[in-house]
Write a protein that holds these residues in place. Structure first.
Motif, mmCIF file in Angstrom:
data_model
loop_
_atom_site.group_PDB
_atom_site.id
_atom_site.type_symbol
_atom_site.label_atom_id
_atom_site.label_comp_id
_atom_site.label_asym_id
_atom_site.label_seq_id
_atom_site.Cartn_x
_atom_site.Cartn_y
_atom_site.Cartn_z
ATOM 1 N N ILE A 126 0.839 -1.206 0.000
ATOM 2 C CA ILE A 126 0.000 0.000 0.000
ATOM 3 C C ILE A 126 0.871 1.252 0.000
ATOM 4 O O ILE A 126 0.620 2.208 -0.740
ATOM 5 C CB ILE A 126 -0.939 0.019 1.223
ATOM 6 N N ASP A 159 -3.086 0.632 -9.411
ATOM 7 C CA ASP A 159 -4.128 0.764 -10.426
ATOM 8 C C ASP A 159 -3.748 0.025 -11.701
ATOM 9 O O ASP A 159 -2.574 -0.049 -12.071
ATOM 10 C CB ASP A 159 -4.373 2.242 -10.757
ATOM 11 N N SER A 194 -5.927 -2.030 -1.807
ATOM 12 C CA SER A 194 -6.171 -0.741 -1.166
ATOM 13 C C SER A 194 -6.566 -0.983 0.282
ATOM 14 O O SER A 194 -6.966 -2.098 0.662
ATOM 15 C CB SER A 194 -7.285 0.032 -1.895
ATOM 16 N N TRP A 218 3.094 6.392 -1.678
ATOM 17 C CA TRP A 218 1.987 5.500 -1.934
ATOM 18 C C TRP A 218 2.242 4.687 -3.201
ATOM 19 O O TRP A 218 2.644 5.210 -4.228
ATOM 20 C CB TRP A 218 0.684 6.286 -2.037
#
Length: 219
Positions: free
Chosen positions: A48, A185, A156, A181
């Motif tokens: 994450i 995606d 996530s 981060w």
């Protein structure tokens, strides 16, 4: 001559810590997960967030898979994809707990030519999140090198849990502002987001010695 030696040592250390979190002072005293269960921790985790690291620069879709081996060590398979071209990367290593009384304080090594590094599980609920910390003292505690990861069983993690993690890390003088981060995606493929029992897992879990991996702990 002494100045030259000191300069060489500092230059080597600087080359190691570039792109990672370097702080003055020795590693803080940070508690780890109480009664940590390796078996419950096994399986796939998605990255994450992380502190900056050279070896993950330019990667997305980063994930790790932990598999228990016959000698009770843990095979670690880290995977990611280069943002520039989509090429897949993989690093395979081994982790173990030097002291069975402190199973959350693991050591991990990815190459027989490099020393093992700490992999401390500070907190986890095994089903949603994990917080991993690595800290090494430099120059006899004058400075330190820190790495921290937030992992999730899914790609996530909810904002409230992230806030709790950041708050707890800050209490122990771990600079959460350093987090980068991880881009998860548009990551192709469907992967399990929960631990897979070893007896039900397929043979692809374990990378064989023929597949370029040699158990590093024996060196």
């Amino acid at each position: 001559m002494e100045k030259l030696v000191a300069f060489v040592i500092f230059s080597c250390a600087f080359s190691v810590v570039q792109g990672q979190v370097f702080n003055w002072g020795k590693c803080p005293d940070v508690p780890v997960k109480f009664n940590f269960s390796v078996e419950a921790y096994l399986g796939r985790w998605f990255e994450i967030a992380r502190f900056p690291t050279i070896f993950e620069k330019g990667l997305k879709c980063v994930q790790a898979k932990y598999t228990l081996l016959e000698d009770s060590t843990i095979q670690v398979v880290n995977q990611g994809r280069k943002k520039c071209c989509g090429d897949e990367t993989k690093a395979v290593g081994v982790a173990w707990a030097p002291d069975p009384a402190e199973p959350a304080k693991l050591k991990v090594r990815f190459s027989r030519f490099m020393p093992a590094g700490p992999y401390w599980v500070l907190d986890t609920d095994y089903d949603r999140y994990s917080v991993v910390w690595s800290c090494v003292n430099l120059f006899w505690g004058v400075a330190r090198l820190e790495l921290t990861w937030i992992l999730g069983r899914e790609r996530s993690l909810d904002e409230y849990k992230l806030r709790d993690i950041v708050y707890e890390l800050t209490k122990y003088k771990i600079d959460a502002a350093k987090f980068k981060w991880t881009d998860q995606d548009n990551c192709n493929g469907t992967v399990p987001t929960a631990p897979v029992p070893l007896e039900n897992d397929i043979s692809s879990n374990v990378v064989s010695e023929e597949d370029y991996w040699i158990h590093p702990k024996i060196f």
